[in-house]
Design an enzyme around this catalytic site. Structure first.
Site, PDB file in Angstrom:
ATOM      1  N   TYR A 145       0.857  -1.186   0.000  1.00 59.83           N
ATOM      2  CA  TYR A 145       0.000   0.000   0.000  1.00 59.83           C
ATOM      3  C   TYR A 145       0.889   1.230   0.000  1.00 59.83           C
ATOM      4  O   TYR A 145       1.539   1.541   0.997  1.00 59.83           O
ATOM      5  CB  TYR A 145      -0.916  -0.037   1.228  1.00 59.83           C
ATOM      6  CG  TYR A 145      -1.966   1.055   1.298  1.00 59.83           C
ATOM      7  CD1 TYR A 145      -2.222   1.912   0.228  1.00 59.83           C
ATOM      8  CD2 TYR A 145      -2.714   1.231   2.458  1.00 59.83           C
ATOM      9  CE1 TYR A 145      -3.188   2.898   0.309  1.00 59.83           C
ATOM     10  CE2 TYR A 145      -3.686   2.216   2.543  1.00 59.83           C
ATOM     11  CZ  TYR A 145      -3.916   3.049   1.474  1.00 59.83           C
ATOM     12  OH  TYR A 145      -4.868   4.039   1.563  1.00 59.83           O
ATOM     13  N   LYS A 173      -1.546  -1.442  -3.967  1.00 60.85           N
ATOM     14  CA  LYS A 173      -2.611  -0.436  -3.916  1.00 60.85           C
ATOM     15  C   LYS A 173      -1.942   0.924  -4.038  1.00 60.85           C
ATOM     16  O   LYS A 173      -1.152   1.321  -3.189  1.00 60.85           O
ATOM     17  CB  LYS A 173      -3.394  -0.540  -2.609  1.00 60.85           C
ATOM     18  CG  LYS A 173      -4.481   0.532  -2.458  1.00 60.85           C
ATOM     19  CD  LYS A 173      -5.159   0.450  -1.101  1.00 60.85           C
ATOM     20  CE  LYS A 173      -6.191   1.563  -0.947  1.00 60.85           C
ATOM     21  NZ  LYS A 173      -6.818   1.561   0.404  1.00 60.85           N
TER      22      LYS A 173
END
EC number: 4.3.3.7
Length: 303
Positions: A145, A173
């Site tokens: 992330y 992400k």
């Protein structure tokens, strides 16, 4: 509603239309597992094929490891046969992250979302070693992330390339929003790539992203599924139309913050998930009315 899971480009592991789910609390601010089950079922019934639990929108800084694991187990029991359950396991403490990763695996999570270690601002070698240690803590697939606006530092492109060589690191992400930098990485690394910023959901798909991990999807899961399916079917006109319709929700999220917006929107739609825990506060009455208008303008509120 069918979610159409396939084995292509990480879709079978991380899905396509994912919501970073809020953690429901009762009136006393305690974890509400029944509400968590209801919300998870609602999101999956309306087109989500994966859910992230215990991420930022799940109020990870103010929920305990026991609460996170209890929610994972409850949601897995509710929808685990129909959607992927991804556990947020990232902190700014490598040992704590490894411990949380192992606990999430024991609770039944299908995969992990691990954020860049925040606040400490380590060098890129430290970032690499952090993710490598978490990747070695379990056998679960990991989605990195990258969100420098919250972590204070990015995962640099060369670090992403190194991390992609680790077998369990299989997705990213992206809330950095540098599409030009990410486009070659999508091709070079083979990572499944996910939009981590709702305003860029459609642009990310255009350069090869696998899907999105959304906050506005709390209020509009079926619309996000329609957007994704329209793009996948080549109906770009419809995809652009849906994306434009959702823009009031994007503005509301930017105005209120993800947790406050999502919980208040769900309440307006008749799904009670409680208020956020401090230091996050719920919207004021005036802000709720503005949010109601946004939901109406996006066509996601029955009147």
């Amino acid at each position: 509603m069918s979610t159409g899971l396939t084995s292509e480009n990480g879709i079978d592991t991380f899905g396509t239309v994912c919501v970073a789910m809020v953690t429901p609390f009762d009136r006393d601010g305690e974890l509400d597992l029944a509400a968590g089950r209801r919300l998870a079922a609602h999101l999956v019934d309306n087109g989500c094929d994966s859910l992230v639990l215990g991420g930022t929108t799940g109020e990870s800084p103010t929920t305990s490891k026991a609460e996170k694991c209890a929610l994972i187990a409850a949601v897995m029991d509710e929808v685990g046969d129909r959607a992927r359950v991804i556990a947020g396991a990232g902190t700014n403490n490598t040992r704590s992250s490894c411990d949380l990763a192992r606990a999430s695996a024991e609770a039944g999570a299908d995969a992990l979302l691990v954020v860049t270690p925040y606040y400490s601002k380590p060098c890129q070698e430290g970032v690499y070693q952090h993710f490598r240690a978490v990747a070695q803590a379990t056998d679960l697939p990991i989605c990195l992330y990258d969100i420098p606006g919250r972590s204070g530092i990015p995962i640099e492109s060369d670090t992403i390339r190194r991390l992609a060589e680790l077998p369990t690191i299989q997705a990213l992400k992206d809330a950095k929003g540098n599409i030009a930098a990410a486009t070659p990485l999508i091709e070079e690394t083979g990572l499944a790539w996910y939009s981590g910023d709702d305003p860029l959901n459609l642009p990310w798909l255009s350069v090869g992203a696998t899907g999105f991990i959304s906050v506005i999807g709390h209020a509009a899961p079926s619309q996000l599924r329609e957007l994704y399916d329209s793009f996948a079917q080549g109906d770009l006109v419809r995809a652009r139309r849906i994306n434009a319709t959702l823009n009031p929700l994007v503005r509301a999220q930017a105005r209120l913050g993800g947790v406050s917006m999502a919980k208040a929107a769900l309440r307006l739609q008749g799904m009670e998930v409680g208020d956020p825990r401090l230091p996050i506060v719920p919207p004021s009455a005036e802000q709720v009315e503005e949010l109601r208008r946004d939901l109406n303008n996006s066509g996601v509120l029955e009147v």
